[in-house]
Write a protein that holds these residues in place. Sequence first.
Motif, mmCIF file in Angstrom:
data_model
loop_
_atom_site.group_PDB
_atom_site.id
_atom_site.type_symbol
_atom_site.label_atom_id
_atom_site.label_comp_id
_atom_site.label_asym_id
_atom_site.label_seq_id
_atom_site.Cartn_x
_atom_site.Cartn_y
_atom_site.Cartn_z
ATOM 1 N N THR A 166 0.714 -1.341 -0.016
ATOM 2 C CA THR A 166 0.099 0.051 -0.147
ATOM 3 C C THR A 166 0.899 1.023 0.100
ATOM 4 O O THR A 166 1.565 1.277 0.988
ATOM 5 C CB THR A 166 -0.840 0.013 1.206
ATOM 6 N N TYR A 167 0.911 1.967 -1.066
ATOM 7 C CA TYR A 167 1.864 2.971 -1.299
ATOM 8 C C TYR A 167 1.094 4.464 -1.456
ATOM 9 O O TYR A 167 0.006 4.339 -2.083
ATOM 10 C CB TYR A 167 2.437 2.768 -2.550
ATOM 11 N N LYS A 168 1.687 5.290 -0.852
ATOM 12 C CA LYS A 168 1.191 6.748 -0.827
ATOM 13 C C LYS A 168 1.587 7.482 -2.026
ATOM 14 O O LYS A 168 2.846 7.671 -2.339
ATOM 15 C CB LYS A 168 1.903 7.721 0.328
ATOM 16 N N ASN A 169 0.726 7.932 -2.812
ATOM 17 C CA ASN A 169 0.820 9.159 -3.937
ATOM 18 C C ASN A 169 1.027 10.396 -3.230
ATOM 19 O O ASN A 169 0.003 10.895 -3.078
ATOM 20 C CB ASN A 169 -0.146 8.860 -4.927
ATOM 21 N N PHE A 170 2.083 10.924 -3.357
ATOM 22 C CA PHE A 170 2.262 12.269 -2.675
ATOM 23 C C PHE A 170 1.410 13.286 -3.442
ATOM 24 O O PHE A 170 0.859 14.202 -2.904
ATOM 25 C CB PHE A 170 3.687 12.653 -2.259
ATOM 26 N N LYS A 171 1.808 13.229 -4.848
ATOM 27 C CA LYS A 171 1.266 14.178 -5.723
ATOM 28 C C LYS A 171 -0.347 14.144 -5.463
ATOM 29 O O LYS A 171 -0.976 15.268 -5.379
ATOM 30 C CB LYS A 171 1.600 14.246 -7.015
ATOM 31 N N ARG A 172 -1.083 13.058 -5.581
ATOM 32 C CA ARG A 172 -2.500 12.996 -5.594
ATOM 33 C C ARG A 172 -3.177 12.858 -4.005
ATOM 34 O O ARG A 172 -4.374 12.789 -4.027
ATOM 35 C CB ARG A 172 -2.926 11.795 -6.404
ATOM 36 N N ASN A 173 -2.332 12.545 -3.187
ATOM 37 C CA ASN A 173 -2.469 12.438 -1.719
ATOM 38 C C ASN A 173 -3.569 11.024 -1.452
ATOM 39 O O ASN A 173 -4.516 11.338 -0.930
ATOM 40 C CB ASN A 173 -3.140 13.512 -1.381
ATOM 41 N N ILE A 174 -3.244 10.239 -2.236
ATOM 42 C CA ILE A 174 -3.938 8.846 -2.010
ATOM 43 C C ILE A 174 -3.311 7.710 -2.090
ATOM 44 O O ILE A 174 -2.091 7.503 -2.246
ATOM 45 C CB ILE A 174 -5.116 8.576 -3.457
ATOM 46 N N ASN A 175 -3.680 6.651 -1.525
ATOM 47 C CA ASN A 175 -3.003 5.256 -1.499
ATOM 48 C C ASN A 175 -3.284 4.314 -2.579
ATOM 49 O O ASN A 175 -4.670 4.373 -3.061
ATOM 50 C CB ASN A 175 -3.224 4.694 -0.002
ATOM 51 N N ASP A 210 9.539 5.168 2.956
ATOM 52 C CA ASP A 210 8.564 6.419 3.648
ATOM 53 C C ASP A 210 7.552 6.607 3.147
ATOM 54 O O ASP A 210 6.555 7.446 3.537
ATOM 55 C CB ASP A 210 9.802 7.715 3.894
ATOM 56 N N ARG A 211 7.219 6.027 1.858
ATOM 57 C CA ARG A 211 5.831 6.177 1.341
ATOM 58 C C ARG A 211 5.105 4.861 1.290
ATOM 59 O O ARG A 211 4.049 5.040 0.836
ATOM 60 C CB ARG A 211 6.095 6.744 -0.179
ATOM 61 N N ILE A 212 5.632 3.854 1.981
ATOM 62 C CA ILE A 212 4.996 2.752 2.091
ATOM 63 C C ILE A 212 3.802 2.833 3.278
ATOM 64 O O ILE A 212 4.495 2.991 4.394
ATOM 65 C CB ILE A 212 5.974 1.353 2.081
ATOM 66 N N GLU A 213 2.670 2.441 3.034
ATOM 67 C CA GLU A 213 1.670 2.779 4.326
ATOM 68 C C GLU A 213 1.591 1.014 4.789
ATOM 69 O O GLU A 213 1.307 1.104 6.093
ATOM 70 C CB GLU A 213 0.509 3.167 3.794
ATOM 71 N N ASP A 214 1.710 0.162 4.084
ATOM 72 C CA ASP A 214 1.331 -1.193 4.744
ATOM 73 C C ASP A 214 2.154 -2.360 3.784
ATOM 74 O O ASP A 214 2.131 -2.260 2.571
ATOM 75 C CB ASP A 214 -0.094 -1.473 4.710
ATOM 76 N N ILE A 215 2.325 -3.480 4.372
ATOM 77 C CA ILE A 215 2.922 -4.624 3.476
ATOM 78 C C ILE A 215 2.125 -5.720 3.919
ATOM 79 O O ILE A 215 2.194 -6.138 5.075
ATOM 80 C CB ILE A 215 4.193 -4.706 3.666
#
Length: 329
Positions: A166-175, A210-215
């Motif tokens: 589960t990866y954070k898209n910083f530009k779109r602020n979505i996972n 640092d952009r990984i939210e979950d594995i």
Amino acid sequence: MPRTKNALIRQKTIDKCLSSRKNYSIRDLMDACNRELELIGEYPITATNTIREDLEQIMANYPDAKIISRRVGRHLYYSYETENYSIYKIPLNDDEFAQITQTLSILSRFEGMPQFEWLDEIKSTLNIKISSDPIVGFDENIDLKGRDYFAQLFSAINNKQPLVLTYKNFKRNINQQFIVHPYYLKQFNRRWFLIGFSENIGRLSLFAFDRIEDITTSNCKYIPNTKYNFKDYFDDMIGVTRIDHTDIETVRIWVSANRWPYVATKPLHGTQHIISKDVSGVIIQIQVYINKELEQLILSFGKDFKVLEPESLKQTIAQQFCEALKNYQ
């Protein structure tokens, strides 16, 4: 015998059996190893050939370890030729002991992580005490978000386990979720990155810790790496990003005379060489993929750097400086 936790436990168990006065067949040695492996939750070995290979490896790694076999009835029993011999009783001279201590001191930064439990075993076996006073410092960001994923990702690569990130898209602020076949871990600029094949994207991809939210693990079949050699994959770039469908480019940079001594002793890249030199500065050339990391490095030198070629990179850097200047007006 690979230097894994499992193999080290087998080696230590076999060594103990061969040192005893009791007769051990290959099957007996395998049962003894499996008892030790079971105690720490490891999978048992099922092939007697594994034990035979372990015996051969012991003799290859330790020339003084003479293993003999004796036939009793239909069975062969194994022991050391010299009674009470052990590969763990081999003496070390002072220089060898000091070198091992230094090496373990550096490796101790990985203590507590899966696959590195053998550090404690070796220190205990050799009775090595690691000084609590730091001697070597690493440029490591202990507050880096996602740093705790290192052990899990290391284990997944070692075990060839596909993952769902589960990866954070910083530009779109979505996972977003990605099915990833992990291949390699890379550190750059105090950040850690996972490199692996992404099924969603269909190519080798880069994921910052640092952009990984979950594995979580995936049940899909693992796709092995058959294309990339990570020993030299990063040689033609600065950083970790290689943009698709781009080629290595020749980059020429003017470096001020004041900054040149620093660039001379710490080259920007392995391909760096001098094109010309005068009292004002030095023109250098490197051959790399152009990426954000290169741009950031050039910008960090401020007025002491001027991009001469290629024109596209020159314009990008100029635009960055113009936009930065607006912040101070």
